[in-house]
Motif scaffolding. Structure first.
Motif, PDB file in Angstrom:
ATOM      1  N   ILE A   7       0.880  -1.179   0.000  1.00 11.45           N
ATOM      2  CA  ILE A   7       0.000   0.000   0.000  1.00 11.45           C
ATOM      3  C   ILE A   7       0.912   1.222   0.000  1.00 11.45           C
ATOM      4  N   ILE A   8       0.890   1.944  -1.113  1.00 10.06           N
ATOM      5  CA  ILE A   8       1.776   3.107  -1.256  1.00 10.06           C
ATOM      6  C   ILE A   8       0.965   4.347  -0.873  1.00 10.06           C
ATOM      7  N   GLY A   9       1.275   4.911   0.288  1.00 14.16           N
ATOM      8  CA  GLY A   9       0.519   6.056   0.800  1.00 14.16           C
ATOM      9  C   GLY A   9      -0.335   5.636   2.001  1.00 14.16           C
ATOM     10  N   GLY A  10       0.316   5.525   3.139  1.00 14.91           N
ATOM     11  CA  GLY A  10      -0.374   5.038   4.342  1.00 14.91           C
ATOM     12  C   GLY A  10      -1.078   6.147   5.111  1.00 14.91           C
ATOM     13  N   GLY A  11      -1.963   6.882   4.426  1.00 13.11           N
ATOM     14  CA  GLY A  11      -2.750   7.929   5.090  1.00 13.11           C
ATOM     15  C   GLY A  11      -4.062   7.360   5.603  1.00 13.11           C
ATOM     16  N   ASN A  12      -5.119   8.174   5.604  1.00 12.16           N
ATOM     17  CA  ASN A  12      -6.428   7.735   6.112  1.00 12.16           C
ATOM     18  C   ASN A  12      -6.899   6.467   5.395  1.00 12.16           C
ATOM     19  N   LEU A  13      -6.937   6.559   4.076  1.00 12.00           N
ATOM     20  CA  LEU A  13      -7.494   5.462   3.290  1.00 12.00           C
ATOM     21  C   LEU A  13      -6.558   4.255   3.275  1.00 12.00           C
ATOM     22  N   GLY A  14      -5.267   4.503   3.008  1.00  7.46           N
ATOM     23  CA  GLY A  14      -4.285   3.407   2.943  1.00  7.46           C
ATOM     24  C   GLY A  14      -4.259   2.614   4.245  1.00  7.46           C
ATOM     25  N   SER A  15      -4.258   3.318   5.385  1.00  6.43           N
ATOM     26  CA  SER A  15      -4.232   2.636   6.689  1.00  6.43           C
ATOM     27  C   SER A  15      -5.512   1.853   6.913  1.00  6.43           C
ATOM     28  N   ILE A  34       3.240  -1.330   3.999  1.00  6.64           N
ATOM     29  CA  ILE A  34       2.616  -0.013   3.821  1.00  6.64           C
ATOM     30  C   ILE A  34       3.696   1.058   3.895  1.00  6.64           C
ATOM     31  N   THR A  35       3.580   2.053   3.011  1.00  9.93           N
ATOM     32  CA  THR A  35       4.632   3.070   2.951  1.00  9.93           C
ATOM     33  C   THR A  35       4.069   4.479   3.135  1.00  9.93           C
ATOM     34  N   LYS A  36       4.900   5.326   3.699  1.00  6.78           N
ATOM     35  CA  LYS A  36       4.730   6.781   3.651  1.00  6.78           C
ATOM     36  C   LYS A  36       6.054   7.393   4.039  1.00  6.78           C
ATOM     37  N   ARG A  37       6.175   8.706   3.834  1.00 14.61           N
ATOM     38  CA  ARG A  37       7.477   9.314   4.134  1.00 14.61           C
ATOM     39  C   ARG A  37       7.697   9.423   5.630  1.00 14.61           C
ATOM     40  N   ASN A  38       6.686   9.860   6.350  1.00 12.45           N
ATOM     41  CA  ASN A  38       6.792   9.941   7.810  1.00 12.45           C
ATOM     42  C   ASN A  38       6.127   8.711   8.418  1.00 12.45           C
ATOM     43  N   VAL A  39       6.938   7.672   8.684  1.00  8.78           N
ATOM     44  CA  VAL A  39       6.345   6.384   9.089  1.00  8.78           C
ATOM     45  C   VAL A  39       5.917   6.364  10.562  1.00  8.78           C
ATOM     46  N   LEU A  68      -2.319   2.079  -4.737  1.00  8.30           N
ATOM     47  CA  LEU A  68      -1.811   3.451  -4.728  1.00  8.30           C
ATOM     48  C   LEU A  68      -2.825   4.342  -4.026  1.00  8.30           C
ATOM     49  N   ALA A  69      -2.409   4.925  -2.875  1.00 10.54           N
ATOM     50  CA  ALA A  69      -3.375   5.693  -2.067  1.00 10.54           C
ATOM     51  C   ALA A  69      -2.791   7.036  -1.637  1.00 10.54           C
ATOM     52  N   VAL A  70      -2.078   7.681  -2.573  1.00 13.55           N
ATOM     53  CA  VAL A  70      -1.550   9.024  -2.295  1.00 13.55           C
ATOM     54  C   VAL A  70      -2.538  10.069  -2.824  1.00 13.55           C
ATOM     55  N   LYS A  71      -2.268  11.335  -2.548  1.00 10.79           N
ATOM     56  CA  LYS A  71      -3.126  12.414  -3.049  1.00 10.79           C
ATOM     57  C   LYS A  71      -2.934  12.547  -4.569  1.00 10.79           C
ATOM     58  N   PRO A  72      -3.961  13.043  -5.272  1.00 14.74           N
ATOM     59  CA  PRO A  72      -3.853  13.119  -6.746  1.00 14.74           C
ATOM     60  C   PRO A  72      -2.589  13.838  -7.234  1.00 14.74           C
ATOM     61  N   PHE A  73      -2.200  14.947  -6.567  1.00 14.59           N
ATOM     62  CA  PHE A  73      -1.043  15.707  -7.062  1.00 14.59           C
ATOM     63  C   PHE A  73       0.286  14.974  -6.823  1.00 14.59           C
ATOM     64  N   VAL A  95      -6.606   4.069  -5.859  1.00 13.26           N
ATOM     65  CA  VAL A  95      -7.819   4.585  -5.203  1.00 13.26           C
ATOM     66  C   VAL A  95      -7.828   6.110  -5.249  1.00 13.26           C
ATOM     67  N   VAL A  96      -6.960   6.662  -6.083  1.00 15.42           N
ATOM     68  CA  VAL A  96      -6.806   8.112  -6.156  1.00 15.42           C
ATOM     69  C   VAL A  96      -7.966   8.726  -6.943  1.00 15.42           C
ATOM     70  N   THR A  97      -8.554   9.755  -6.407  1.00 11.82           N
ATOM     71  CA  THR A  97      -9.697  10.401  -7.057  1.00 11.82           C
ATOM     72  C   THR A  97      -9.248  11.159  -8.309  1.00 11.82           C
ATOM     73  N   MET A 118     -13.101   3.303  -6.157  1.00 10.85           N
ATOM     74  CA  MET A 118     -13.612   4.460  -5.412  1.00 10.85           C
ATOM     75  C   MET A 118     -14.361   3.968  -4.181  1.00 10.85           C
ATOM     76  N   PRO A 119     -13.644   3.883  -3.053  1.00  8.60           N
ATOM     77  CA  PRO A 119     -14.325   3.489  -1.814  1.00  8.60           C
ATOM     78  C   PRO A 119     -14.873   4.722  -1.096  1.00  8.60           C
ATOM     79  N   ASN A 120     -15.444   4.524   0.090  1.00  8.69           N
ATOM     80  CA  ASN A 120     -15.796   5.677   0.924  1.00  8.69           C
ATOM     81  C   ASN A 120     -15.238   5.482   2.337  1.00  8.69           C
TER      82      ASN A 120
HETATM   83  N1  LIG Z   1     -10.471   9.311   2.335  1.00  3.28           N
HETATM   84  C1  LIG Z   1     -11.407   8.789   1.560  1.00  3.28           C
HETATM   85  O1  LIG Z   1     -12.509   8.449   1.979  1.00  3.28           O
HETATM   86  C2  LIG Z   1     -11.162   8.560   0.091  1.00  3.28           C
HETATM   87  C3  LIG Z   1     -12.158   7.925  -0.656  1.00  3.28           C
HETATM   88  C4  LIG Z   1     -11.891   7.666  -1.983  1.00  3.28           C
HETATM   89  C5  LIG Z   1     -10.685   8.019  -2.548  1.00  3.28           C
HETATM   90  N2  LIG Z   1      -9.743   8.681  -1.807  1.00  3.28           N
HETATM   91  C6  LIG Z   1      -8.465   9.027  -2.434  1.00  3.28           C
HETATM   92  O2  LIG Z   1      -7.451   8.295  -1.760  1.00  3.28           O
HETATM   93  C7  LIG Z   1      -6.248   9.032  -1.757  1.00  3.28           C
HETATM   94  C8  LIG Z   1      -5.718   9.108  -0.346  1.00  3.28           C
HETATM   95  O3  LIG Z   1      -6.647   9.804   0.464  1.00  3.28           O
HETATM   96  P1  LIG Z   1      -6.415   9.962   2.032  1.00  3.28           P
HETATM   97  O4  LIG Z   1      -7.621  10.603   2.585  1.00  3.28           O
HETATM   98  O5  LIG Z   1      -5.945   8.659   2.596  1.00  3.28           O
HETATM   99  O6  LIG Z   1      -5.175  11.000   2.012  1.00  3.28           O
HETATM  100  P2  LIG Z   1      -3.997  11.147   3.053  1.00  3.28           P
HETATM  101  O7  LIG Z   1      -4.474  10.802   4.439  1.00  3.28           O
HETATM  102  O8  LIG Z   1      -3.349  12.475   2.827  1.00  3.28           O
HETATM  103  O9  LIG Z   1      -2.986  10.003   2.609  1.00  3.28           O
HETATM  104  C9  LIG Z   1      -2.010  10.125   1.615  1.00  3.28           C
HETATM  105  C10 LIG Z   1      -0.732   9.570   2.196  1.00  3.28           C
HETATM  106  O10 LIG Z   1       0.243   9.505   1.175  1.00  3.28           O
HETATM  107  C11 LIG Z   1       1.503   9.617   1.824  1.00  3.28           C
HETATM  108  N3  LIG Z   1       2.512  10.001   0.853  1.00  3.28           N
HETATM  109  C12 LIG Z   1       2.725  11.204   0.292  1.00  3.28           C
HETATM  110  N4  LIG Z   1       3.774  11.171  -0.545  1.00  3.28           N
HETATM  111  C13 LIG Z   1       4.223   9.887  -0.507  1.00  3.28           C
HETATM  112  C14 LIG Z   1       5.295   9.219  -1.151  1.00  3.28           C
HETATM  113  N5  LIG Z   1       6.112   9.847  -1.990  1.00  3.28           N
HETATM  114  N6  LIG Z   1       5.458   7.910  -0.888  1.00  3.28           N
HETATM  115  C15 LIG Z   1       4.637   7.235  -0.042  1.00  3.28           C
HETATM  116  N7  LIG Z   1       3.624   7.838   0.617  1.00  3.28           N
HETATM  117  C16 LIG Z   1       3.429   9.145   0.377  1.00  3.28           C
HETATM  118  C17 LIG Z   1       1.276  10.684   2.883  1.00  3.28           C
HETATM  119  O11 LIG Z   1       2.127  10.511   4.021  1.00  3.28           O
HETATM  120  P3  LIG Z   1       3.563  11.248   4.135  1.00  3.28           P
HETATM  121  O12 LIG Z   1       3.290  12.700   3.918  1.00  3.28           O
HETATM  122  O13 LIG Z   1       4.036  10.886   5.504  1.00  3.28           O
HETATM  123  O14 LIG Z   1       4.372  10.643   3.054  1.00  3.28           O
HETATM  124  C18 LIG Z   1      -0.168  10.423   3.310  1.00  3.28           C
HETATM  125  O15 LIG Z   1      -0.229   9.703   4.524  1.00  3.28           O
HETATM  126  C19 LIG Z   1      -6.572  10.404  -2.356  1.00  3.28           C
HETATM  127  O16 LIG Z   1      -6.124  10.437  -3.685  1.00  3.28           O
HETATM  128  C20 LIG Z   1      -8.061  10.477  -2.286  1.00  3.28           C
HETATM  129  O17 LIG Z   1      -8.587  11.234  -3.354  1.00  3.28           O
HETATM  130  C21 LIG Z   1      -9.956   8.932  -0.497  1.00  3.28           C
END
Ligand SMILES: NC(=O)c1ccc[n+]([C@@H]2O[C@H](COP(=O)([O-])OP(=O)(O)OC[C@H]3O[C@@H](n4cnc5c(N)ncnc54)[C@H](OP(=O)(O)O)[C@@H]3O)[C@@H](O)[C@H]2O)c1
Length: 263
Positions: A7-15, A34-39, A68-73, A95-97, A118-120
């Protein structure tokens, strides 16, 4: 399932995905990276035995499924970074929007089984509605990805052109439902309940109503007919809501979200 998942991007959704896959026993902890920069924020997953790292390349090399669960940008940079480690038999799930499968293929410059999902936010309690589309995928790969998201709620397969609509109805839909429940709570307090009791009654009533539809496959109007006594209080309330534009405002809100997502 013995496939290793990165899981690349361990934020809200990835976790939430990692926790759901573990809880449902779809994957063992040793099968998830699971990966992120600040582990530091992934300590709770590390304690459960999941491998946590800031090294995307190492994670991808060890895995046959990438989520892949990072932000779109961040997609372009992250995919360019792992591109060389993606193999022909890798299953890549984004899962990126708002990022199209053709955009992903252009970045990775190779054909691999590619999915958009596209989950919720109810994925955190394994009650997501997840809409999935795919490209270049075999039946086995499609079954695998369906099965993966079925551990986290319900799954429906859609055309990619419906992904924006899925985002509105399925993901924004959580917020619409919350606002509907909040209005019930406000009304409930006005007619005599304390906030805690009103919240419980409102949330459980909405949950029960949704379960009636899901379990019995009925239309909402059939269930409404069972509650509305002629000249009774339910129909009086419902009709007043409609006079005030209830259904119309819901539909207009959904269309406004849809127009915004496409602009
Ligand atoms: N939340 C939802 O309900 C939902 C539903 C459908 C789709 N989505 C989509 O899912 C994606 C993630 O949403 P989210 O709410 O989980 O966002 P989020 O909490 O910001 O998670 C994104 C994670 O990506 C990590 N990241 C950033 N750069 C990285 C890199 N180079 N390598 C590895 N990890 C990296 C960030 O952690 P670090 O800064 O520590 O690296 C952050 O924890 C978005 O594109 C969103 O549109 C979300």
């Amino acid at each position: 399932m013995e496939r290793k998942i990165a899981i690349i991007g361990g934020g809200n959704l990835g976790s939430a995905i990692a926790e759901g896959l573990l809880k449902s026993k779809f994957s063992k902890a040793s099968e998830i990276i699971i990966t992120k920069r600040n582990v530091a924020t992934l300590k709770h997953l590390k304690e459960k035995g999941i491998e946590v790292t800031d090294d995307n390349n190492a994670a991808v090399k060890k895995s046959s499924v990438i989520i892949l669960a990072v932000k779109p940008f961040q997609v372009s940079d992250v995919l360019n970074g792992i591109r060389k480690d993606i193999r022909a038999n890798t299953i890549l799930i984004s899962v990126v929007t708002g990022v199209l499968m053709k955009d992903i293929e252009e970045i990775i410059k190779k054909k691999t089984a590619l999915f958009r999902a596209m989950p919720n936010t109810a994925i955190a309690i394994q009650q997501s509605m997840t809409c999935v589309c795919s490209s270049n995928s075999s039946k086995n790969e499609i079954d695998y990805v369906d099965n993966l998201f079925e551990q986290l709620g319900k799954v429906v397969t859609i055309d990619e052109k419906l992904m924006d609509a899925a985002t509105v109805l399925g993901a924004c839909g959580t917020a619409y439902a919350m606002r509907y429940i909040r209005a019930n709570i406000q009304g409930g307090i006005e007619i005599g309940f304390d906030a805690v009791t009103a919240s419980l009654i409102a949330a459980q009533t909405v949950k029960g109503a949704a379960e009636l539809l899901l379990q019995k496959g009925t239309h909402p109007e059939q269930e409404i007919d069972k509650v509305t006594t002629p000249k009774g209080c339910t129909i009086a309330g419902l009709n007043e809501m409609e006079h005030q534009g209830f259904s119309s405002s819901m539909i207009r809100g959904i269309v406004a979200s849809y127009k915004k997502i496409g602009s």
